[in-house]
Design an enzyme around this catalytic site. Structure first.
Site, PDB file in Angstrom:
ATOM      1  N   ASN A   4     -23.357  47.982  48.938  1.00  0.00           N
ATOM      2  CA  ASN A   4     -24.681  47.378  49.035  1.00  0.00           C
ATOM      3  C   ASN A   4     -25.714  48.503  49.141  1.00  0.00           C
ATOM      4  OD1 ASN A   4     -23.609  44.759  49.051  1.00  0.00           O
ATOM      5  ND2 ASN A   4     -23.253  44.838  51.259  1.00  0.00           N
ATOM      6  N   HIS A  35     -21.704  53.470  52.702  1.00  0.00           N
ATOM      7  CA  HIS A  35     -20.367  52.951  52.972  1.00  0.00           C
ATOM      8  C   HIS A  35     -19.877  52.112  51.802  1.00  0.00           C
ATOM      9  CE1 HIS A  35     -23.428  50.313  54.721  1.00  0.00           C
ATOM     10  NE2 HIS A  35     -22.654  49.292  54.398  1.00  0.00           N
ATOM     11  N   LEU A  36     -18.611  52.288  51.533  1.00  0.00           N
ATOM     12  CA  LEU A  36     -17.925  51.516  50.497  1.00  0.00           C
ATOM     13  C   LEU A  36     -17.099  50.453  51.208  1.00  0.00           C
ATOM     14  CD1 LEU A  36     -16.845  51.500  47.423  1.00  0.00           C
ATOM     15  CD2 LEU A  36     -15.000  52.896  48.316  1.00  0.00           C
ATOM     16  N   HIS A  37     -17.363  49.195  50.907  1.00  0.00           N
ATOM     17  CA  HIS A  37     -16.542  48.119  51.460  1.00  0.00           C
ATOM     18  C   HIS A  37     -15.274  47.978  50.617  1.00  0.00           C
ATOM     19  CE1 HIS A  37     -19.820  45.983  53.848  1.00  0.00           C
ATOM     20  NE2 HIS A  37     -20.579  46.673  52.999  1.00  0.00           N
ATOM     21  N   GLY A  68     -28.623  44.105  50.029  1.00  0.00           N
ATOM     22  CA  GLY A  68     -27.906  43.602  51.194  1.00  0.00           C
ATOM     23  C   GLY A  68     -27.439  44.686  52.152  1.00  0.00           C
ATOM     24  N   GLN A  69     -27.970  45.905  51.992  1.00  0.00           N
ATOM     25  CA  GLN A  69     -27.567  46.984  52.897  1.00  0.00           C
ATOM     26  C   GLN A  69     -28.228  46.797  54.255  1.00  0.00           C
ATOM     27  OE1 GLN A  69     -28.294  50.942  51.352  1.00  0.00           O
ATOM     28  NE2 GLN A  69     -27.150  51.929  53.015  1.00  0.00           N
TER      29      GLN A  69
END
Ligand code: 5GP
Ligand code: ZN
Length: 115
Positions: free
Chosen positions: A88, A101-103, A94-95
């Site tokens: 995001n 960060h990588l989900h 949506g961050q």
């Protein structure tokens, strides 16, 4: 380390997290509010506020982030069934935490398009 950055504090151990993986450049931990049966966040130890804050000096770091995520997905048993990576970016993306960060989302069927 950026002042007042939640994920920098997690890397430093000042805020507890459920560690999944760590090396010299990358840290990974379980998301506190999982959106899938497996939900892991993979972050660079260097503070970058978003993926598009990376510069040419971060080329290797971005590669390491993805390769670490691949290793984690394999270790978590997600590779055969498949999984989703999400980054995001910015408010409309949506961050909510401004440390790249990588989900990794896995363990259920993902749908498309995402919300
Ligand atoms: P974003 O919305 O910025 O892409 O994702 C931020 C993620 O960080 C969310 O999925 C949220 O649940 C997770 N998160 C926020 N605070 C914490 C925390 O203190 N610990 C952990 N493990 N995850 C967090
Ligand atoms: Zn940070």
């Amino acid at each position: 380390m950026a002042e007042d950055c939640l994920f920098c504090k997690i890397i430093a151990g000042d805020i507890p997290s459920r560690k999944v993986y760590s090396d010299e450049s990358v840290y990974a931990f379980h998301d506190i509010n999982p959106a899938a049966p497996t939900h892991i966040l993979v972050i660079p130890k260097k503070h970058l506020k978003a993926v598009n804050a990376a510069g040419s000096e971060d080329e290797a770091l971005l590669g390491k982030l993805l390769l670490a995520a691949n290793k984690i997905a394999e270790q978590e048993g997600l590779a055969d069934e498949g999984f989703r990576y999400v980054i995001n970016t910015g408010d409309q993306g949506g961050q909510t935490v401004y440390h790249l960060h990588l989900h990794i989302l896995g363990g259920r069927q993902c749908t498309w398009p995402p919300g």
